[in-house]
Design an enzyme around this catalytic site. Structure first.
Site, PDB file in Angstrom:
ATOM      1  N   ASN A 115      -4.666   5.075  -2.248  1.00  0.00           N
ATOM      2  CA  ASN A 115      -5.886   5.638  -1.627  1.00  0.00           C
ATOM      3  C   ASN A 115      -6.443   6.719  -2.408  1.00  0.00           C
ATOM      4  O   ASN A 115      -5.932   7.457  -2.711  1.00  0.00           O
ATOM      5  CB  ASN A 115      -5.627   5.907  -0.438  1.00  0.00           C
ATOM      6  N   ASP A 163     -11.574   0.143   2.250  1.00  0.00           N
ATOM      7  CA  ASP A 163     -10.780   0.345   3.388  1.00  0.00           C
ATOM      8  C   ASP A 163     -11.646   0.623   4.730  1.00  0.00           C
ATOM      9  O   ASP A 163     -12.747   1.309   4.842  1.00  0.00           O
ATOM     10  CB  ASP A 163     -10.065   1.691   2.983  1.00  0.00           C
ATOM     11  N   GLU A 191       0.710  -0.933   0.005  1.00  0.00           N
ATOM     12  CA  GLU A 191      -0.098  -0.024   0.134  1.00  0.00           C
ATOM     13  C   GLU A 191       0.645   1.202   0.005  1.00  0.00           C
ATOM     14  O   GLU A 191       1.715   1.236   0.830  1.00  0.00           O
ATOM     15  CB  GLU A 191      -1.034  -0.020   1.311  1.00  0.00           C
ATOM     16  N   GLU A 200      -7.891   1.824  -3.144  1.00  0.00           N
ATOM     17  CA  GLU A 200      -8.646   1.924  -1.944  1.00  0.00           C
ATOM     18  C   GLU A 200      -9.622   3.273  -1.672  1.00  0.00           C
ATOM     19  O   GLU A 200      -9.239   4.418  -1.829  1.00  0.00           O
ATOM     20  CB  GLU A 200      -7.744   1.720  -0.567  1.00  0.00           C
ATOM     21  N   GLU A 257      -6.423  -5.313   8.896  1.00  0.00           N
ATOM     22  CA  GLU A 257      -5.674  -4.539   9.116  1.00  0.00           C
ATOM     23  C   GLU A 257      -5.094  -4.411  10.510  1.00  0.00           C
ATOM     24  O   GLU A 257      -5.683  -4.967  11.261  1.00  0.00           O
ATOM     25  CB  GLU A 257      -6.157  -3.032   8.727  1.00  0.00           C
TER      26      GLU A 257
END
Length: 652
Positions: A486, A548, A431, A518, A605
């Site tokens: 993101n 997310d 990420e 995301e 996560e």
């Protein structure tokens, strides 16, 4: 079926299924269920009324030229007029915004209307069957059977309405058969009774299944919206209420106060007495606040020892200060936890709407700034937001000024945090996380500068740079390793975003399937339809989509059903507590099972311990992300991480 008292009969007429052995519901959930039931009926009504009109016209044609012609025309005229009126009303209601809740009276009115239509159709065989020709009798029989089946289908979510509609037609058919002579009457009567019993059981089964499914969905969403520990609304649920209060403030010129308070020594309590005692303290704090505040006040727990209140009445500064002082005083009283007395102190920040802003983010920043000032002035301090002498406001203006040149001056950089595939035990993706190293202020957290970038519009150029940099980096990685970026709500509104992603993929020579975007649930709530359109376009390009922080937002199951999701990421708050909190563990298991049923991958996560990782393996989670897997690293360190199995990385 249970014995019906007058009160229970009223419940049945309002759509309650308990009398039939169905699931029990209480208000306001029952009102939400009724809203969904009535919505489905309204959706079916226009087509049903068209069927009524066509069938009435068919009857007139069937008896045309017979002595019953005039009577049939009159009967059909009344039905056609009523059906046309009801159909138009239903179409208009269905096109308007669906109410969140529907009263019992609305459902009873619907049952009454169903009974009136059913009674009119029940009169059909009584009025026309005996004197009709054989061909007309066949038509009447078909019409009656068709209206029974159509009525049951239209009202399947509300069994009592289906009964009110179909029972008079069954009775009318039975009466017409009894009047006819012949030995065939008994078998036909038995056939009608069997048909009625089977139809009723089918309708009841469908209605019970529908209601139970709605209850489970509502309970799931409610659980996700609540803070597991205190049962207060969580941060996102509170944000929804704040948005609603702001909407009322804009539309009706209403005022309200936002209070944010924090237990100053909560970290010390946690460290000295342990997690269990700290959790018990938070439960007691929540209970005291509930007793202190009014029913009209909205309360929520954010994180740690931080709580928020929306006070929508008596919002004069002196009244709000009095409420804040009450909170300070009630927090001074000792908490008896596990046989020990624990003493706490609170600091409170206050922002007023619309004085301090009519935007949720702005208002939250104001109250957070006020809380920060209260903390700096010592425990039990109460501070209203004041932009004139606020250092945080000055810092924000400085950051806003410097952010405009941060990209050109190479102050922005990307860190990459790995995803571990739990099946192969290898790193399958990274990420991309944006970082800002300010030349004089040092590292600026994304939570501070991203909102500034969104408000100033800089997020578009910065976001394009992030996507381009991430794609160029990923093009050098192994072909089975993806990169995730993101997207914010502001970026999704950019019409050039899709073209920019396509051009970036081509420039980097990166396969679209190796790029993942995301989004958070707040993005969807802001502009759901536009988000769907863009995400579907990305999915068409083979770019994957991840949702997310799932579980902390609205978490509507609609997202999982309508969006082209490839992955959802379970928020770290559930993962961190799942080994010590049964509710968190149940939520994690349920989300994984639900996602897999929908053929969606799951990433957990915030994995920080081997025990958490082992549990996620046991419950079938697909991927894990967190400090145990790997902290965010710079681009140059990625190749050696991606090349090794996870076990070897831990050993080194």
């Amino acid at each position: 079926m249970q014995r019906l008292s007058p009160a229970r009969l009223g419940d049945v007429l309002a759509g309650d299924l308990r009398a039939f052995g169905g699931p029990s519901t209480i208000e306001p959930l029952a009102g939400r269920i009724r809203a969904e039931q009535v919505s489905i009926v309204l959706r079916n009504t226009p087509l049903g009324m068209v069927a009524n009109i066509l069938n009435a016209a068919t009857l007139v044609m069937a008896v045309w030229g017979s002595p019953d012609q005039t009577k049939a025309i009159l009967w059909a005229s009344v039905l056609i007029g009523a059906a046309g009126f009801v159909g138009l009303r239903a179409r208009s209601s269905f096109q308007s915004v669906k109410p969140r809740s529907v009263s019992r009276r609305t459902t009873r009115n619907l049952v009454r209307n169903a009974l009136l239509f059913g009674t009119w159709w029940g009169a059909l065989p009584i009025l026309f069957f005996g004197g009709a020709t054989s061909a007309a009798q066949v038509v009447i029989t078909c019409l009656s059977a068709g209206m029974i089946a159509g009525g049951a289908a239209s009202f399947y979510t509300i069994p009592i309405a289906a009964i009110a509609y179909t029972l008079p037609i069954f009775v009318g058919s039975a009466v017409a058969i009894v009047w006819m002579e012949g030995a065939v009457n008994l078998p036909v009567a038995i056939l009608i009774l069997s048909y009625a019993t089977t139809l009723f059981r089918a309708v009841l089964a469908h209605a019970s299944e529908f209601t139970q499914r709605f209850i489970l969905q509502a309970e799931s969403e409610n659980a996700i919206r609540r803070d597991v520990l205190t049962s207060l609304p969580n941060r996102f649920s509170f944000n929804e209420r704040l948005e609603s209060a702001l909407a009322d403030a804009k539309q009706f010129d209403q005022h309200f106060a936002l209070l944010l308070f924090d237990i100053n020594n909560f970290d010390e309590v946690n460290a000295y007495f342990g997690r269990a005692m700290a959790d018990a303290l938070l439960v007691e704090v929540a209970a005291r606040i509930r007793k202190l505040t009014r029913e009209t006040d909205d309360i929520a727990r954010f994180e740690g020892g931080e709580f928020a209140i929306i006070a929508a009445r008596d919002i004069r500064p002196d009244q709000i200060r009095f409420l804040a002082k009450q909170i300070i005083d009630v927090m001074r009283a000792p908490f008896l936890i596990g046989g020990r007395e624990i003493y706490c102190r609170a600091s409170i920040g206050i922002a007023l709407a619309p004085t301090d802003g009519l935007d949720a983010n702005q208002l939250l920043r104001c109250v957070d700034t006020a809380l920060h000032r209260a903390k700096t002035r010592g425990a039990s301090s109460i501070q209203f937001f004041s932009a004139n002498d606020d250092e945080a406001a000055a810092r924000r203006h400085a950051l806003e000024r410097d952010l405009a040149s941060a990209l050109a001056n190479d102050q922005l950089w990307l860190a990459f945090q790995p995803f571990l595939d739990l099946g192969s035990d290898r790193i399958r993706g990274f990420e991309a996380l944006l970082r800002w190293q300010h030349p004089t202020l040092g590292a600026i957290p994304p939570s501070e500068f991203i909102p500034i970038a969104e408000e100033t519009g800089l997020i578009h150029s910065i976001g394009h740079w992030v996507i381009k940099t991430a794609c160029l980096a990923a093009a050098r990685w192994p072909r089975d390793v993806r990169v995730s970026v993101n997207l914010s709500v502001v970026q999704l509104k950019d019409k050039a975003l899709l073209d920019g992603i396509v051009a970036t993929l081509a420039e980097a020579g990166l396969e679209p399937r190796r790029l993942e975007v995301e989004i958070t649930e707040s993005v969807l709530i802001s502009d759901f339809e536009d988000a769907i359109s863009l995400l579907q376009s990305l999915n068409f390009l083979s770019v994957t989509v991840a949702l997310d922080d799932f579980g902390t937002g609205f978490s509507s199951l609609t997202y999982l059903r309508k969006l082209p999701l490839s992955r959802l990421k379970i928020d770290r708050s559930f993962v961190q507590d799942m080994l010590t909190d049964a509710d968190c563990a149940a939520i994690v298991r349920s989300l994984i099972e639900l996602a897999h049923e929908l053929r969606i991958g799951v990433t957990a996560e915030g994995v920080e311990t081997p025990e958490q990782l082992d549990y996620l393996r046991r419950v079938g989670c697909d991927e894990a992300q967190g400090y145990l897997i790997g902290k965010p690293v710079r681009i140059d360190d990625i190749l050696c991480i991606a090349a090794k199995p996870f076990g070897q990385q831990l050993n080194t």
